[in-house]
Design a protein around this motif. Structure first.
Motif, PDB file in Angstrom:
ATOM      1  N   HIS A   1       0.997  -1.013  -0.014  1.00  0.00           N
ATOM      2  CA  HIS A   1      -0.165  -0.071  -0.013  1.00  0.00           C
ATOM      3  C   HIS A   1       0.858   1.249   0.131  1.00  0.00           C
ATOM      4  CE1 HIS A   1      -2.959  -2.898   1.404  1.00  0.00           C
ATOM      5  NE2 HIS A   1      -3.949  -1.901   1.193  1.00  0.00           N
TER       6      HIS A   1
ATOM      7  N   GLU B   1      -2.705   5.557   1.232  1.00  0.00           N
ATOM      8  CA  GLU B   1      -3.731   4.371   1.587  1.00  0.00           C
ATOM      9  C   GLU B   1      -3.782   3.673   2.825  1.00  0.00           C
ATOM     10  OE1 GLU B   1      -4.481   1.570  -2.559  1.00  0.00           O
ATOM     11  OE2 GLU B   1      -2.406   1.725  -1.705  1.00  0.00           O
TER      12      GLU B   1
ATOM     13  N   LYS C   1      -3.738   7.218  -5.523  1.00  0.00           N
ATOM     14  CA  LYS C   1      -3.173   6.613  -4.384  1.00  0.00           C
ATOM     15  C   LYS C   1      -2.276   7.311  -3.393  1.00  0.00           C
ATOM     16  CE  LYS C   1      -3.749   1.657  -6.359  1.00  0.00           C
ATOM     17  NZ  LYS C   1      -4.742   1.320  -5.357  1.00  0.00           N
TER      18      LYS C   1
END
Length: 173
Positions: A17, A21, A109
């Motif tokens: 991640h 995120e 993201k």
């Protein structure tokens, strides 16, 4: 902090991640939006409890706890935006997506533009060759020179995130 760190490690164990995120997922109340937390609540809240201000057991996560968990993950190299971006670029490129689409996804993201540029430089992918392979896979080899088919190929590759120059290079090589 241990419960928050456990959640962070669980989230990171499923896949890489970005920091943004992970922050977003850790800041969510535990009952909302977590696929891994599918167990129903142990106690049901009746309408009288809501009227009297009784809340569920989910405690608010303080900013200090969140920062400590993120920093701990960063120190142990479990959370690294550069590594995440490079792996994401390579993974999405292998699936037939172009640079523009991948850039947009990485920005969503929470990855900064310098890290994205470095990831693309490190990946060193030949975008024209990739566009040709994607087109061949979808439309067969050799590509038709019929105007309507060319338009269809161009539209498909544009939606996959390839630039117009990369698409034109398919027909000039």
């Amino acid at each position: 902090m241990t419960a928050l760190l456990d959640r962070a490690l669980h989230i990171l164990s499923l896949r890489d991640h970005s920091e943004a995120e992970l922050r977003r997922k850790l800041a969510m109340p535990s009952a909302e939006g977590r696929r891994w937390n599918r167990r129903p609540p142990a106690v049901e809240v009746c309408s009288n409890d809501l009227q009297h201000g009784v809340e569920d057991d989910a405690a608010e996560i303080s900013q200090a706890e969140l920062e400590a968990a993120i920093e701990y993950c960063r120190q142990n190299d479990w959370l690294n935006d550069s590594r995440f971006a490079l792996r994401y670029v390579n993974s999405r490129s292998k699936k037939g997506y172009g640079e523009q689409k991948i850039r947009m996804e990485l920005i969503q993201k929470g990855i900064d533009r310098d890290t994205i540029n470095n990831a693309f430089t490190e990946a060193a992918i030949d975008r024209s060759a990739q566009a040709k392979e994607v087109a061949w896979k979808k439309f067969g080899q050799p590509l038709s020179t019929d105007r309507l088919v060319k338009i269809k190929v161009q539209r498909y590759l544009l939606t996959r995130g390839f630039s117009f120059e990369e698409i034109q290079s398919i027909y000039t090589q």
